[in-house]
Design an enzyme around this catalytic site. Sequence first.
Site, PDB file in Angstrom:
ATOM      1  N   GLU A 120       0.862  -0.864   0.278  1.00 37.77           N
ATOM      2  CA  GLU A 120       0.301  -0.467  -0.074  1.00 37.77           C
ATOM      3  C   GLU A 120       0.722   1.441  -0.309  1.00 37.77           C
ATOM      4  OE1 GLU A 120      -2.662  -0.546  -0.395  1.00 37.77           O
ATOM      5  OE2 GLU A 120      -3.026  -2.602  -0.241  1.00 37.77           O
ATOM      6  N   CYS A 160      -1.637   8.819   3.002  1.00 34.96           N
ATOM      7  CA  CYS A 160      -1.891   8.472   1.666  1.00 34.96           C
ATOM      8  C   CYS A 160      -2.366   8.386   0.106  1.00 34.96           C
ATOM      9  CB  CYS A 160      -0.811   7.021   2.072  1.00 34.96           C
ATOM     10  SG  CYS A 160      -2.315   6.198   2.435  1.00 34.96           S
TER      11      CYS A 160
END
Length: 466
Positions: free
Chosen positions: A210, A244
């Site tokens: 990720e 993120c």
Amino acid sequence: MSLDTLFMRQHEASRRQPAPDLQARRASLLRLEQLVSRNAEALISAIDHDFGGRSRTETELLEMLPTLRALRHARAHVGRWMRPRRQAVEWLFLPGRNQLRHEPLGVIGIMAPWNYPLLLTLGPLCDALAAGNRALIKPSELTPAFSDLLQRLIAEAFDPAEVAVATGGVEVGQAFASLPFDHLVFTGSTAVGRKVMQAAAANLTPVTLELGGKSPAIVAPDHAIDAAARSIAFGKFVNAGQTCIAPDYALVPAHQLEAFANAVLQHARRTLPDPGRNPDYSAIISPAHRARLHALLDEARASGARVLSSAELPRDDPHVAPTVVLAPGQHLRLMQEEIFGPILPIVPYQTLDEALALVARHERPLALYLFTHQGSTRQQVLAAAPSGGVTLNGTLLHIAQHSLPFGGIGPSGTGAYHGHAGFLRFSHARGVHQVGPINPFETLGPPWGRLARWMARWIGRWQRGG
């Protein structure tokens, strides 16, 4: 206990002991849920200490709440997820039976980042436990207070052969990535993700990465500027942009550039006044990260781009004020690197095709945000701009949906988890075929006789449609 010893204890237990049943999995998930809820104050305090000022409300709403909801969701649904499923049988093999079983992989390694240390540690752990695995966790060295607390709490709640935490710096992280896990989860930067994948490849360890990238927010001409600015400001400035999936840059119609920039700053000033002393506004995690953000702004100013902030703060302040950069050049680092801070480049466009062409110049991002009320525009953008996930007419919210997988694509990551998708990610889909009382295929031979040759010719003609 050394890192190698912790791993071997879990590895051997995963091979020696049967897979946890439904009752054991639910008990593990409940234990983890109680760990979070009963130690909420200590966890919030530790994260605040590591950041040098982390909004309590952000930790509660963006880490505590989704972690607890994920654990409760998994406990409620894991029984259905575990249930073996009957599958269709090819007619040649009737009256046999097919079954699909989802079984634990074994030992899951979890390398967690610093920006959401609780959620991005216990989120994958929740899915790993639901799938019946054991887990070894490496939290970030940039959150030492949280990491030490988590190590102690996990040790009190779990046998180290089930779940354990290994703390340490870069050297420990490198050793961790080199262990022969049955699956390795890493959340962090693309640069480090490449190194983690290389280390895992030596053991043929499958990975879930990720990462991030430059997630765009596209404001279509039909959408109200103020409403889009409010949502984008929220997604960009929460946790001071250290998210993120934060909007990395905004694309707006050229004639609305000034209005949009002013609206973003107005929302920032109203919701996050006095950012240097506002307890609801988080600090930047370290002086090195803060210096990088100031360097990005210095380069933008030197290029002639307009840089506007909601407040003026000294460079040594642990905070960076919400900032917009109008029409930055595409050559700037601001438009080439993931920003990971409260800085929003605003890029004007003439046509939607021009905006999509600019998005296509970047690698595929972890998230995409589109503001439009027109179905045709929505379909055009979704078809032309691949991304890990999408929120329409808002920001960040797709990550909070347990029914949706969360993951990247290409350089923004590989693999997805959350809810059922996480259960599947950390399970092996094992196919089982049971031969019926009659095995027609074996009756054909060998030795292959006339019936077998006739069947082969007949099936061949049938497959070819002749």
